[in-house]
Each structure stands twice: as C-alpha cells, then as structure tokens.
Write a protein that holds these residues in place. Sequence first.
Motif, PDB file in Angstrom:
ATOM      1  N   SER A 200       0.828  -1.210   0.000  1.00  0.00           N
ATOM      2  CA  SER A 200       0.000   0.000   0.000  1.00  0.00           C
ATOM      3  C   SER A 200       0.861   1.258   0.000  1.00  0.00           C
ATOM      4  CB  SER A 200      -0.950   0.001   1.195  1.00  0.00           C
ATOM      5  OG  SER A 200      -0.209   0.172   2.375  1.00  0.00           O
ATOM      6  N   LYS A 202       3.577   1.461  -1.563  1.00  0.00           N
ATOM      7  CA  LYS A 202       4.352   1.411  -2.804  1.00  0.00           C
ATOM      8  C   LYS A 202       5.846   1.470  -2.490  1.00  0.00           C
ATOM      9  CE  LYS A 202       0.743   1.032  -5.140  1.00  0.00           C
ATOM     10  NZ  LYS A 202       0.390  -0.355  -4.978  1.00  0.00           N
TER      11      LYS A 202
ATOM     12  N   SER B 374      -4.672  -0.606  -7.901  1.00  0.00           N
ATOM     13  CA  SER B 374      -3.647  -1.296  -7.096  1.00  0.00           C
ATOM     14  C   SER B 374      -2.237  -0.858  -7.477  1.00  0.00           C
ATOM     15  CB  SER B 374      -3.766  -2.810  -7.290  1.00  0.00           C
ATOM     16  OG  SER B 374      -3.447  -3.150  -8.628  1.00  0.00           O
ATOM     17  N   GLY B 375      -2.105  -0.181  -8.602  1.00  0.00           N
ATOM     18  CA  GLY B 375      -0.774   0.241  -9.049  1.00  0.00           C
ATOM     19  C   GLY B 375      -0.374   1.603  -8.520  1.00  0.00           C
ATOM     20  N   ARG B 376      -1.213   2.178  -7.705  1.00  0.00           N
ATOM     21  CA  ARG B 376      -0.963   3.537  -7.211  1.00  0.00           C
ATOM     22  C   ARG B 376      -1.106   3.588  -5.702  1.00  0.00           C
ATOM     23  NH1 ARG B 376       1.157   7.524 -10.454  1.00  0.00           N
ATOM     24  NH2 ARG B 376       1.225   6.476 -12.447  1.00  0.00           N
ATOM     25  N   LYS B 377      -0.439   4.521  -5.105  1.00  0.00           N
ATOM     26  CA  LYS B 377      -0.535   4.682  -3.656  1.00  0.00           C
ATOM     27  C   LYS B 377      -1.976   5.062  -3.297  1.00  0.00           C
ATOM     28  CE  LYS B 377       2.072   6.701   0.073  1.00  0.00           C
ATOM     29  NZ  LYS B 377       3.131   7.591   0.501  1.00  0.00           N
TER      30      LYS B 377
END
Lengths: 302, 723
Positions: A200, A202, B374-377
């Motif tokens: 979460s 990243k 889901s690919g981003r904060k």
Amino acid sequence: MLLAGGMTCSAATFYVTIAGLGGEPDYEQRFAQWASELDSILKSEGRDAKISTLKGPDAARANVRTAMEKIAREARPGDVLVVMIIGHGSYDGVEYKINLPGPDLSAAELGTLLNRVPATRQLVVNMTSASGASIDALRKDNRVLITATKSGSEKNATVFARYWVEALRDAAADADKNETISALEAFRYAEHKATEYYDSQKRLATEHPLLEDTGKGAGVRTPSSQDSESLRAGALPVVRLAAAKAMANDPRKRELVTKKDQLEQQIDELKYRKAALAPEDYKKQLTALLVELAQTQEELDK
Amino acid sequence: MRLEFQRRDAGIARMRHMSMATLTLQTCAFVVLAVAALHAQTLEQAETLWKAKRYDAANESFRVLVVAHPKNPDYKVRWGRLLLERFNREDAATLFHEAIEIKKNHAGALLGLAIVAADGFEAKAVEFAEQALAADPKLTEARVLLARLALEDNDPQKAGEQADKALAILPQALDAMAVRASIDWLNDRTDTPWIGRILENDPRYGDAYALGGHFLILNRRYEEGIRFYRKALELKPDLWSARSQLGVNLMRLGQDDEAREQLEQCYANHYRDAATVNSLRLLDSYKNYVTFRTGNTILKLHKKEADLLRPYFEAELKRAITTYQKKYAFKLDRPVQLEVYPDHEDFAVRTMGLPGLGALGVTFGYVVAMDSPSGRKPGSFHWASTMWHELSHVYVLSATQHRVPRWFTEGMAVYEETEVSSEWGDRLDAQVIGALKHKKLLPVTELDRGFVHPSYPSQVVVSYYQAGRICGFIAHEWSYAKLLAMMHDFGANMTTPDVIQKELALTPEEFDKRFFAALDAETKKVVDGFEDWHKGVKEVAGLARSNDWQQVLDKSNGIRDIYPDYVEAGNLYEFRADAYAALNNKPAAIGELEQYARMGGRNPETLKRLATLLAEAGKNSEAARALDRLNFIDLVDEELHRRLGDLWMADNNVEGAIREYRAALAEKPIDLAASHYNLARAYRRANRPDVARDELLAALEEAPGFRPAQKLLLEIMQSEQGK
C-alpha cells in the motif's frame, strides 16, 4: 486446525518478551510500547501463564539470562515456552546479535539458553531486523521459529512486530474460529499485514518473514501442510480469545467435547479426501458433519 | 490522455536498451589499450561499417577514434549520431555536449542535441535546432527538424515555411518534401503532389509514409497511421523503425497477433529499441490477463485482481457509455476495450513514444489503457475519474474521426470529469496558481504546444487545466450544445480560429481576452492570497502541534476559503476537524470532513474517519456514502469493503452489501471464514438460499467451529425442514 491436544490441563506456558535497544527515542518508545501491549494481552488471558517482560534498561543481557535460567529450572517437559523478541538485530556475515542495553546477545547464546529449558514445545518469534540470520543457530526439533526477515541482509527496522502484536488481539487472526490463536495463525496474519503495508505504501519490501518448524529447514514464507511446515506451528497455541479451555475441563460436558473433537477430526479427514470425491458427494458429507458439529456446539453452549 | 498531476515520471525504469545501448562511455579508459592495435582506424572506415549496418564494429571504430583524437568534435558527433540511431540517447547526448565543450558552436553537435530533445518532446529542441542553423545556415536537417517540431505543435503554416526554406537550400531534400506531404495528409489531401516528387527521386523512400504515419499517430489517427506504416514498408521492408511503430500501434488497437508478428521481425533483425522490446514483453504478460465481454464493453483485467475490479469497472464503464451516448448524441459502432494494468510500468509501455509521460490513462481509438487502483498509492488516484476522462476521448475522437486538436479533446475530457461529480477531476494546484500569477497561459490557438512541447516543467499540467476551463467557460457562457457544435466542426477539418469564429462569433484573440478576464476574476482570490494562505497554513500547523485547538479554529477561519481547493497533506479541513474533535464538537468535525470530501479530498484514512464519526452519530446511510466514495479511490482495501458491507446490511441495501462482501472476499482476507459468512448472511437476506448455503459451507469448511456460522447453518436447516 485441531488443537485439542495442543493444551493439556497440566501444561504451563512460559512467556518471555524482550524489547531491545531502540537507539532513537522513536524506536525506544515503539519497542517498549509493543512489549507492554504483549504483556497486557498475555496477562488479560487470565490463565496460569508465567510472563516475563523485559524492556528498556531491564532488557540487558544479564537479565535475559536470569529470566531464561529461572524458566529452565521451573519448566517441565510438556510445558510451552514462547519467546518474543522486538528490536534491532545485526549481522556481520558471521554472527547475528540482538541489540540490547549493554552487551548484545548473540543467536548462539540465545540458542544455548533455550536448549536448557526442558519445555518440549518452544516458539521463538524473532522480530528484529536481520533476524533471518538467527535461523541456523536457533533451529531445533520441536521448536517453532519465526523471523521478521528472510536473511541477515534485511537490515532495515521491521514492521512485523507491530502486526504480530495486532494478531494476538484481533479475532480475525483466528482463522479456524476455535478461539485460540496459534503460532501459524499469528504468523499468517502478521506476514499478510506486513506485505500489505509495503504494497500500500508502494515501497520495496525490506522484510520477508519466515516460519520454520521442521527443525531442519531454512524457513518458508507461505507455510503449508504439503511441505510439512506449519504442522507444529498450527498446533502451538499462543493466546486464547475465550475460555474454551474451561469448557473442556467441565466434567459435565466432557462427553460432548469428545464428540466435538471427533467430529472436527472427521471434517479434517474429509477435507483431505476432497480431491478424490465427487463435488456433490463431498458437499453432502461435509454438510452432514457440519450440522452435527453445530448441534453439538449448541448443546455445549447451553 | 489523462495526466498525473502530482508527479511526472522521469522515464520508464524497465527500458532494456539492447545492443549498443549497453556500451557506455565509461569503458573508454579500457579502450586506450586497444588503440595500438587499431591505430589505423579512420572516420571513413567507421562510416562504412555503419552504412553496412555492422553496428558493433562501427561503434568500436568510433570509440578508438575518439580515444585517439579526444579534441576532435567531429568524431564525437558522428559517434553520437550512431548511438542515437541505436537507441542510446543518453550517451549520444553526452558526446554532443563534449563536442560543444570543444567547439561551442558546432552545428552537428547542436543538431544532435536538438534531435535528442525532440525525441523526448522537449521544447529545447527548437532552441538547439535554431542554434545549429545559426552556426550553419545551410544545415537542412536542422531546418527540417524545425518543420517537424512545428507540425507536432499543430502549426502547419510554420511547418510548411520551414520545409520550404530547407528545399530552397537543397531542392532534393526528401525529408523536407515528406514534411510537406505530411501537412497535406493531415489535411486529408491524399493526392498530395509531394509524394510523387519524392518517389521520382527515390522509389524506395518509404520514410515519407513513415513520417506521415508518425504525425497521424500523434494526432490520434491510429488506423490511418497504421495504413501509412504499411505503405512505408511496402516500399522499404527493412525500415525497422516503421515496422516497430506498426507493431506498437497495432497493439494499441488490440490487434495483438499481428503486432507480435511485426515486433518479432524487428527483434530478430536486431532492431531492439525500448518500444519494441518492452512491447514484446508486455505481449508476453498478456497470458496473465482475463477478458470479459458484454455487448458494448471489453474489459481486460489482470487475473490477480479481476474478481475484485470487475464489478466496479464494468458498472462504471457501462454508466459512462450510457451517459456519453446521450450527451454526445452519438452511438459507438463497436465495443470499447478497457485495459487495466496493476503495474504502472506495463501501462507506461502503452504510452511510449507519445508526449506527456506520467499519464494515468490513454486512449487509442476504441481501446483505453489505464493504471489499476492497485498500481498507485492509496488516495493518489481516482480511477473512475480517469476512466470517464478517457471515455470522453473515445467519443470525441470517434465523432470527429480523430480530427480534433489536442486542446479541445483534452479540455472536453477534463470538463466531463467534474460534470460527473464536482468531487472528481483535479484540484487547482500550486503549479497552476503560479502559472496564473505569472500569466503563463497560452493563447487558445497555441495551446496544443503546451501539451506536446512544454517549455517549463509544469506546462502540461497547466495546459490540461486551461483546456478544461476553456470548455467549462464555453459551456457556461454559451452552452454545452456549442461545445458539441465545435466538436463536429473540428471533425469537418476546420481549424481552431475558424471554429471559434463560426460558433462563438469571436476572433481567437477576442475569445482569449474574454476567457482570461473571466478566469482572472474567478481565481483572483487564490492567486492574490496564495502567499498569505501559505503562511497561515504553516501557522495553523504549528498551533495544531501544540494542541492549541481554539486558536487553530480562529486562525484558520479566514484563510481556509482563500484556497478551498487545497485538500492535500496539511489541509485546513483536517486541522479544523481535529480541533473540533478535541473540543468535543463532533457535529462540527463531521461538517469539516464532509466539506473536505466535497472539495475532492481523497485521503482514505480521512474519509474513513468521516465514516466512523457519522456511524458513531447514528448516521449509517451517510457513513456508507462516505465509504462508498472510497470505492473510486482505494478499491484495494478489504477493511473498506467489509465495513461498507456491514453498513449497507444495516441499511438494508442488500445488493450493495453483497457487492462489498464479495470484494472483501476477492482480496483473499486473513479471516476467510468471516468473509464467507458475511456473504452468506447477505445472500440469505436477498432470498438466494442456495448461494447463501454454499457460502456458509465455505465459511465452515474453513473454520468448522465458527459459532455464528454454525447458528446460521442450523437456522437454515430448520427453515428448510419446516418447508
């Protein structure tokens, strides 16, 4: 998971929680807080547990030795020992050490202390950075070993401890709903949450928790009964969420408890045979057993 | 293309430069040892090897030459051009800079830098090309580059003038003629005389069609672009750059099989630029995707998140299509394909070679590619807003047959986002405020330049804002129907000045004057008060740190509304909510957080806090609405789905609860048994006993001793027996 044999009436559980040196006020506070939370979770269980919590200046190596030597004198075979270590660890390529106030404690020294404890079921949860490097020195038959990192090269401060504490007080960690959180359930919960944390944010994960309970492996991240990891960890209770045990001790209900245990065992066996059965047949048999189990539980709850 | 406003990626991390790209200048020292053995190398030999496509040998020859003659800028420039041709822009640029250090006004080096900048759509390209021409006025390649850059900026007049100047110096300049032909093709003049002149000079000069293809693609005319690349390859089958672009653009339109075939041909023939290699890699990864088709939608999702995303994406895709079909009074003649990438780098492969890196979504005709939530904060990406933005492009591009200036289609897309909800779209940010303050907005006729060749770092962001505000201004001052009329005018190939004159009865200059005056009036408070607001926020933050809550409220009262759009970290809504909560005024704390949400605040934790406060106040429906907002922002959150499912169950929104509990289950939660049990309860309430029973069995299979599930099982059995 069947835990009926996991907690015998006469077995005692010894808990040792060590919160090592933080180095910075933020970490000092965080480590001490997690240790305090563990302490209060264990004490709130209200059963006959023997709890030693060492934090701040009390977490010196001499005090750890004293605590472990005391348990070595008191414990008996059949007892359970749970050691939980929070803090920073270091690994120089040869030796892993837990950072403590004063001299550090090496994994080898900790291993010697643990070996002196006659309790045959042991759980060591090393949640420090670089804790993966302690596996070789601590691995032993009948000892479940959990580390926050997969190796000594994962040197950043870990978040695993935060989620381990959370696991012991969150009913969601009790995946099989038997009101006991086993080492395996707590590991799965904390591992899942730690992974989720890095995802979460990243951020590249700097810790990869491992579980080793075969006494000879290198540890796995996703333990399953197929590779024999998880069998001991699943049968090793860490905390109980309710007074399930009290029920087992009630002589009026012992017969029902025995029936319940048998039904649970039959359900487990049926699940293992699932692949070999026709789906409808499996469903029919499972429903019948589950209904009977539910009725037995209803009787027990009266 | 939907741009990420918070950050622009510097590049695509996973580019795999092959071949010569791996040869770096750092190894020069080692080569000194080789000089003795290769002392006989000459520039002619290196050039001959290059011409013979013996690239490795040519590279070695140049390397030796440069080491032997470190003060010769010509060798460095030629070596740089070789590296440029073989996909190594970074080292090529280094060599050009080294040449300029030796000779300040080296025309070839300046031209090299111009080409490097042009490849990256940097505004500096024009500056370098002009410097090159100042150093050598007869350098036709620089002149042609200026022509290409002007055409990329949608300025055909200037492009034509530059091409003519090149032809005046060198009448047989085929690349200048190709620019002239491209101008005609962009204007649908398929019978351009220029292509005849080109082929008379060189019947194999497929490069002209490839250039036309480049401009058509840049103008989002993908199908035509593909046709041009095919023509280029008919003339010159070994024009690998064109074949690679053919493959890349076939892939963009979803024609993956032929795309792979074309790209593999390039790869096998050692044409391995980043676009080719990364596109092949992405094609390989498609085995991990699943495709869901309905009548008018094709949804392509990664297997690992398909169960979670599908209900939300499919519903929103259909809602957008239904809405736009009505708004644009136009029905698409084929399904829209939406591809959702959990790995931003995979998505980035789709945008390679296009201006504006850092995009969140991109449209290729009927195919839309976008980042997955889901690919981003969490909190940084409103996926639904991005989807609606891209879907607007699909309609505008289709309605105009892709003949629309960038500013208009982007402006419409930005405008449509906030039309769905005022909470959607992007907020006025500090970069835009700075541009407004320093009067950096462009005249409408030049606005495309702000997207394609930005002259300052935030100009693309500013241009999106400006284009969106222009469309909003026209809709407000005239009507939405005017926007549609303009769209159709563009489709009829009219230019921006002509469209503005026809529909708004204004010259572009008059329009700019009215628009800027309205924008100034609208933004005056924040532009003039920005410094005061900034100082005020710092002061409030200090007061909050010292828990001086009444002072936080008093101090922030006047300044919050100077810049109400600010909802990022350290915003005043949250400080004020903290203050009210500390002063035990929960209704006021709720009020502040509701305002934060209405202004487009997207921090998941803050929105969850709002939901908690609302639930505590007994406002379950409002709490559910607060959490439902997060479904557009942070879908990958099991706790969100579980909480929302519970709230909707309490509110008797059973279908909503089923959707949320299913989403929670799709996230493979730790507590699987509880998730199945929740779903069983919801299905039972929805009168779907069979599914309810299956879910219940799944819960008990996972956890046979799960008491609430056992009780429900007995209830179900009893009720079945009673029937």
